[in-house]
Design a protein around this motif. Structure first.
Motif, mmCIF file in Angstrom:
data_model
loop_
_atom_site.group_PDB
_atom_site.id
_atom_site.type_symbol
_atom_site.label_atom_id
_atom_site.label_comp_id
_atom_site.label_asym_id
_atom_site.label_seq_id
_atom_site.Cartn_x
_atom_site.Cartn_y
_atom_site.Cartn_z
ATOM 1 N N LYS A 14 19.532 -41.356 8.280
ATOM 2 C CA LYS A 14 19.025 -42.664 7.861
ATOM 3 C C LYS A 14 17.768 -43.060 8.628
ATOM 4 O O LYS A 14 16.766 -43.453 8.028
ATOM 5 C CB LYS A 14 20.112 -43.722 8.056
ATOM 6 N N ASP A 15 17.810 -42.954 9.964
ATOM 7 C CA ASP A 15 16.688 -43.394 10.803
ATOM 8 C C ASP A 15 15.406 -42.619 10.518
ATOM 9 O O ASP A 15 14.308 -43.155 10.645
ATOM 10 C CB ASP A 15 17.042 -43.278 12.284
ATOM 11 N N ASN A 16 15.538 -41.349 10.176
ATOM 12 C CA ASN A 16 14.372 -40.520 9.906
ATOM 13 C C ASN A 16 14.048 -40.431 8.417
ATOM 14 O O ASN A 16 13.179 -39.664 8.022
ATOM 15 C CB ASN A 16 14.562 -39.122 10.491
ATOM 16 N N SER A 39 7.947 -45.307 -1.803
ATOM 17 C CA SER A 39 7.034 -46.439 -1.921
ATOM 18 C C SER A 39 5.618 -45.894 -1.997
ATOM 19 O O SER A 39 5.229 -45.055 -1.194
ATOM 20 C CB SER A 39 7.146 -47.363 -0.714
ATOM 21 N N ILE A 40 4.846 -46.392 -2.947
ATOM 22 C CA ILE A 40 3.464 -45.948 -3.093
ATOM 23 C C ILE A 40 2.659 -46.484 -1.919
ATOM 24 O O ILE A 40 2.734 -47.655 -1.564
ATOM 25 C CB ILE A 40 2.870 -46.433 -4.431
ATOM 26 N N GLY A 41 1.877 -45.582 -1.291
ATOM 27 C CA GLY A 41 1.023 -45.977 -0.178
ATOM 28 C C GLY A 41 1.741 -46.072 1.155
ATOM 29 O O GLY A 41 1.130 -46.370 2.157
ATOM 30 N N ARG A 42 3.012 -45.862 1.164
ATOM 31 C CA ARG A 42 3.761 -45.940 2.422
ATOM 32 C C ARG A 42 3.822 -44.546 3.046
ATOM 33 O O ARG A 42 4.298 -43.611 2.418
ATOM 34 C CB ARG A 42 5.169 -46.442 2.143
ATOM 35 N N PRO A 43 3.350 -44.393 4.293
ATOM 36 C CA PRO A 43 3.381 -43.067 4.913
ATOM 37 C C PRO A 43 4.820 -42.644 5.231
ATOM 38 O O PRO A 43 5.677 -43.477 5.533
ATOM 39 C CB PRO A 43 2.565 -43.243 6.194
ATOM 40 N N GLU A 44 5.042 -41.361 5.142
ATOM 41 C CA GLU A 44 6.357 -40.820 5.481
ATOM 42 C C GLU A 44 6.540 -40.873 7.002
ATOM 43 O O GLU A 44 5.602 -40.601 7.750
ATOM 44 C CB GLU A 44 6.481 -39.367 5.006
ATOM 45 N N PRO A 45 7.727 -41.212 7.482
ATOM 46 C CA PRO A 45 7.946 -41.263 8.928
ATOM 47 C C PRO A 45 7.959 -39.853 9.510
ATOM 48 O O PRO A 45 8.310 -38.901 8.811
ATOM 49 C CB PRO A 45 9.329 -41.911 9.054
ATOM 50 N N PRO A 46 7.575 -39.721 10.778
ATOM 51 C CA PRO A 46 7.634 -38.395 11.398
ATOM 52 C C PRO A 46 9.090 -37.957 11.537
ATOM 53 O O PRO A 46 9.982 -38.774 11.746
ATOM 54 C CB PRO A 46 6.986 -38.600 12.771
ATOM 55 N N VAL A 47 9.300 -36.666 11.414
ATOM 56 C CA VAL A 47 10.639 -36.118 11.521
ATOM 57 C C VAL A 47 10.704 -35.252 12.766
ATOM 58 O O VAL A 47 9.849 -34.402 12.983
ATOM 59 C CB VAL A 47 10.996 -35.276 10.274
ATOM 60 N N SER A 48 11.706 -35.501 13.587
ATOM 61 C CA SER A 48 11.900 -34.709 14.785
ATOM 62 C C SER A 48 12.949 -33.650 14.492
ATOM 63 O O SER A 48 14.068 -33.966 14.096
ATOM 64 C CB SER A 48 12.372 -35.612 15.925
ATOM 65 N N ILE A 49 12.576 -32.400 14.690
ATOM 66 C CA ILE A 49 13.508 -31.307 14.436
ATOM 67 C C ILE A 49 13.688 -30.541 15.726
ATOM 68 O O ILE A 49 12.719 -30.106 16.348
ATOM 69 C CB ILE A 49 12.981 -30.370 13.333
ATOM 70 N N GLU A 50 14.936 -30.379 16.141
ATOM 71 C CA GLU A 50 15.227 -29.625 17.349
ATOM 72 C C GLU A 50 15.142 -28.144 17.019
ATOM 73 O O GLU A 50 15.716 -27.675 16.043
ATOM 74 C CB GLU A 50 16.636 -29.968 17.852
#
Length: 134
Positions: A14-16, A39-50
């Motif tokens: 959810k958080d990512n 959402s149009i124009g909304r940047p994707e959040p960064p994803v942290s992958i271990e």
């Protein structure tokens, strides 16, 4: 898998804002999915992958049940295995006492024992790492 682990994985999902998350430990696999709204124009959040290697995960023998782990049949007997021993699939690596029943624990992987992660008489949880193989 316990409920705390599942809740933690759901929070990461959810958080990512991930649409899918797969967790695997040994032969257990859990896949979580969620529908995301774009959402149009909304940047994707960064994803942290271990960065973990599947090979590293395969080098751990985990407890098949909860109970008390013992390294030998009795206090006067030598331990089933020691650091540096080569083990094969099916070799007895310890005993877990659960509800007054002694269950011999068999290796599900072959290799050389790098570390015994639990002590004699220690309580263990289901799927808890007990032996690290080299």
């Amino acid at each position: 898998m316990n409920i705390d682990l599942i809740q933690a994985l759901a929070k990461i999902l959810k958080d990512n804002q991930l649409s899918e998350l797969t967790y695997q430990n040994g032969n257990r696999k859990l896949k979580l999915k969620q529908q995301l709204e774009k959402s149009i124009g909304r940047p994707e959040p960064p994803v942290s992958i271990e960065n973990t290697s599947p090979q590293d995960e395969q080098k751990v023998i985990t407890a098949p049940t909860i109970g008390t782990f013992y390294t030998s049949k009795s206090p006067s007997d030598p331990p089933f295995v020691s650091v540096g021993d080569h083990i094969e699939v099916g070799d007895t690596i310890g005993i877990i006492e659960a509800m007054k029943v002694m269950n011999e624990i068999k290796a599900d992987k072959a290799g050389i024992i790098k570390e015994i992660l639990v002590t004699n008489g220690q309580g263990v949880e289901f799927d808890e790492p007990i032996i690290q193989l080299a």
